[in-house]
Scaffold this active site. Structure first.
Site, PDB file in Angstrom:
ATOM      1  N   ASP A  88       0.819  -1.213   0.000  1.00 31.27           N
ATOM      2  CA  ASP A  88       0.000   0.000   0.000  1.00 31.27           C
ATOM      3  C   ASP A  88       0.853   1.263   0.000  1.00 31.27           C
ATOM      4  O   ASP A  88       2.075   1.203   0.159  1.00 31.27           O
ATOM      5  CB  ASP A  88      -0.957   0.006   1.210  1.00 31.27           C
ATOM      6  CG  ASP A  88      -0.305  -0.506   2.492  1.00 31.27           C
ATOM      7  OD1 ASP A  88       0.944  -0.481   2.578  1.00 31.27           O
ATOM      8  OD2 ASP A  88      -1.038  -0.905   3.410  1.00 31.27           O
TER       9      ASP A  88
ATOM     10  N   ASP B  87      -7.473  -3.436  14.290  1.00 33.94           N
ATOM     11  CA  ASP B  87      -8.848  -3.790  13.902  1.00 33.94           C
ATOM     12  C   ASP B  87      -8.863  -4.935  12.885  1.00 33.94           C
ATOM     13  O   ASP B  87      -9.881  -5.207  12.252  1.00 33.94           O
ATOM     14  CB  ASP B  87      -9.592  -2.571  13.345  1.00 33.94           C
ATOM     15  CG  ASP B  87      -8.921  -1.993  12.102  1.00 33.94           C
ATOM     16  OD1 ASP B  87      -7.888  -2.546  11.650  1.00 33.94           O
ATOM     17  OD2 ASP B  87      -9.427  -0.985  11.563  1.00 33.94           O
TER      18      ASP B  87
ATOM     19  N   HIS C 219      -7.263  -5.193  10.042  1.00 32.95           N
ATOM     20  CA  HIS C 219      -7.154  -4.907   8.605  1.00 32.95           C
ATOM     21  C   HIS C 219      -5.819  -5.384   8.059  1.00 32.95           C
ATOM     22  O   HIS C 219      -4.806  -5.339   8.742  1.00 32.95           O
ATOM     23  CB  HIS C 219      -7.397  -3.422   8.293  1.00 32.95           C
ATOM     24  CG  HIS C 219      -6.293  -2.485   8.689  1.00 32.95           C
ATOM     25  ND1 HIS C 219      -6.432  -1.499   9.645  1.00 32.95           N
ATOM     26  CD2 HIS C 219      -5.010  -2.358   8.242  1.00 32.95           C
ATOM     27  CE1 HIS C 219      -5.309  -0.832   9.766  1.00 32.95           C
ATOM     28  NE2 HIS C 219      -4.426  -1.331   8.931  1.00 32.95           N
TER      29      HIS C 219
ATOM     30  N   GLU D 133      -9.760  -1.968   5.172  1.00 30.30           N
ATOM     31  CA  GLU D 133     -10.417  -1.637   6.430  1.00 30.30           C
ATOM     32  C   GLU D 133     -11.624  -2.541   6.660  1.00 30.30           C
ATOM     33  O   GLU D 133     -12.116  -3.179   5.721  1.00 30.30           O
ATOM     34  CB  GLU D 133     -10.866  -0.174   6.386  1.00 30.30           C
ATOM     35  CG  GLU D 133      -9.729   0.814   6.155  1.00 30.30           C
ATOM     36  CD  GLU D 133      -8.835   1.003   7.376  1.00 30.30           C
ATOM     37  OE1 GLU D 133      -8.795   0.115   8.255  1.00 30.30           O
ATOM     38  OE2 GLU D 133      -8.175   2.045   7.467  1.00 30.30           O
TER      39      GLU D 133
HETATM   40  N1  LIG Z   1      -1.351  -0.004   5.972  1.00 31.48           N
HETATM   41  C1  LIG Z   1      -0.559  -0.402   7.085  1.00 31.48           C
HETATM   42  C2  LIG Z   1      -0.715  -1.895   7.242  1.00 31.48           C
HETATM   43  O1  LIG Z   1      -0.216  -2.531   6.088  1.00 31.48           O
HETATM   44  C3  LIG Z   1       0.008  -2.345   8.477  1.00 31.48           C
HETATM   45  O2  LIG Z   1      -0.083  -3.729   8.601  1.00 31.48           O
HETATM   46  C4  LIG Z   1      -0.595  -1.675   9.674  1.00 31.48           C
HETATM   47  C5  LIG Z   1       0.006  -2.111  10.974  1.00 31.48           C
HETATM   48  O3  LIG Z   1       1.111  -1.367  11.333  1.00 31.48           O
HETATM   49  P1  LIG Z   1       2.059  -1.734  12.518  1.00 31.48           P
HETATM   50  O4  LIG Z   1       2.871  -2.861  12.033  1.00 31.48           O
HETATM   51  O5  LIG Z   1       2.870  -0.499  12.715  1.00 31.48           O
HETATM   52  O6  LIG Z   1       1.222  -2.072  13.671  1.00 31.48           O
HETATM   53  O7  LIG Z   1      -0.400  -0.288   9.514  1.00 31.48           O
HETATM   54  C6  LIG Z   1      -0.938   0.316   8.343  1.00 31.48           C
HETATM   55  O8  LIG Z   1      -2.282   0.477   8.488  1.00 31.48           O
END
Ligand SMILES: N[C@@H]1[C@@H](O)[C@H](O)[C@@H](COP(=O)(O)O)O[C@@H]1O
Length: 311
Positions: free
Chosen positions: A72, A141, A143, A148
């Site tokens: 992303d 959550d 995702h 989402e």
């Molecule tokens: N788009 C990214 C996700 O791809 C990632 O998995 C998530 C979790 O991030 P973290 O690893 O910092 O908890 O963050 C963002 O929302």
């Protein structure tokens, strides 16, 4: 689906990095037959990237014939902004390894036509034969990428409006100011991830414990988009003890027993080589339970169900 539980973040990172290394080595990529790897951003994969850089520096691994696709990217954030996923990936991984810049694919959140950019990305994945191994992280959550809650489980790469919870969670990267967090992103779809030949998800921290339990103990549900991996033929989750807080004791024991059986059969050092039967130590040890274990409890696993496991 397999669940691997490690004591903390560092052990999770080491495990998943070794797994990725072994998968690439086993594949033995060439220019004509590159290894196609899907990658995430966020704090979850930082330790993984550190280990991969270490492997490269120790001459244990090359990325010369590896093609990457990132999950992303924010919309409208300049590419050189320190929090863009372009910056993140170059800072944590790409600039330290021997990957060819042309082999790096990250969605362009500043493209003139965002929908066309998404179509182009999907086409590019197809043109290189699809993704061999997609590594992912999740939000609290549940995702995956920026899919989402409520996202279609067959979704493809597209423009997404971010959920308030995600904006809030990601504000820690933007001086804790939610107004600085972009409101939209380009993201691969759940369907795009599911089409990879293998999916491996990193889940660490108590704040993701509910998401982990929703993902593996409840049904497939678009409100916890990572739960779609229950339908994937080759899915792996690597988590730490903190993330297991909401799981049933029975679930934790079950998955630990599976790992115990597999390690006895193929040796812990062969992590990532599961499925390659010639790695089994002796013909007698040929498993009744294949390493691509399904969640059904089989007799051989029952035997290990009550083993004491070291932390
Ligand atoms: N788009 C990214 C996700 O791809 C990632 O998995 C998530 C979790 O991030 P973290 O690893 O910092 O908890 O963050 C963002 O929302």
């Amino acid at each position: 689906m397999r669940l691997i539980i490690r004591s903390d973040y560092d052990e999770v990172s080491e495990y998943i990095a070794t797994y990725v290394k072994n998968r690439i080595l086993e594949y033995n990529p060439t220019r004509e037959r590159p290894f196609v790897l899907g990658l995430p951003t966020g704090s979850s994969p930082v330790g993984l990237y550190k280990c991969l850089v270490k492997f490269y520096r120790n001459n244990e691994l090359s990325f010369k014939h590896v093609i990457t696709f990132n999950m992303d990217e924010y919309v409208g954030l300049p590419r050189d902004h320190p929090e863009s996923y372009h910056s993140f990936m170059w800072h944590h991984l790409f600039k330290h390894i021997d990957i060819a810049p042309d082999n790096v694919n990250i969605l362009d959140g500043n493209a003139e036509n965002l929908s066309e950019e998404c179509v182009r990305f999907e086409r590019k994945i197809k043109s290189v034969g699809g993704i061999e191994l997609f590594i992912g992280g999740i939000g609290p959550d549940g995702h995956i990428a920026f899919n989402e809650p409520g996202s279609s489980l067959t979704s493809r790469t597209r423009v997404k409006t971010l959920a308030y919870d995600t904006i809030l969670a990601n504000s820690r990267f933007f001086d804790n100011d939610i107004n600085k967090v972009p409101r939209m992103a380009l993201t691969v779809g759940v369907g795009t991830v599911m089409e990879a030949r293998e999916v491996a998800i990193i889940i660490t921290g108590a704040h993701k414990a509910i998401a982990l339990s929703k993902c593996i103990e409840e049904g497939v549900n678009h409100m916890w988009t990572v739960s779609a991996i229950q339908l994937h033929p080759k899915a792996l989750i690597v988590c730490d003890e903190d993330a297991t807080l909401e799981l049933h004791v029975k679930t934790v024991k079950y998955f630990k027993s599976i790992e115990h059986v597999i390690n006895n059969l193929i040796g812990a050092e062969n992590v990532g080589l599961q499925g390659n039967v010639k790695k089994y130590p002796t013909p007698e040890a040929t498993p009744e339970v294949t390493p691509e274990v399904t969640p059904e409890v089989t007799p051989i696993c029952e035997a290990f169900y009550n083993l004491p496991f070291k932390r």
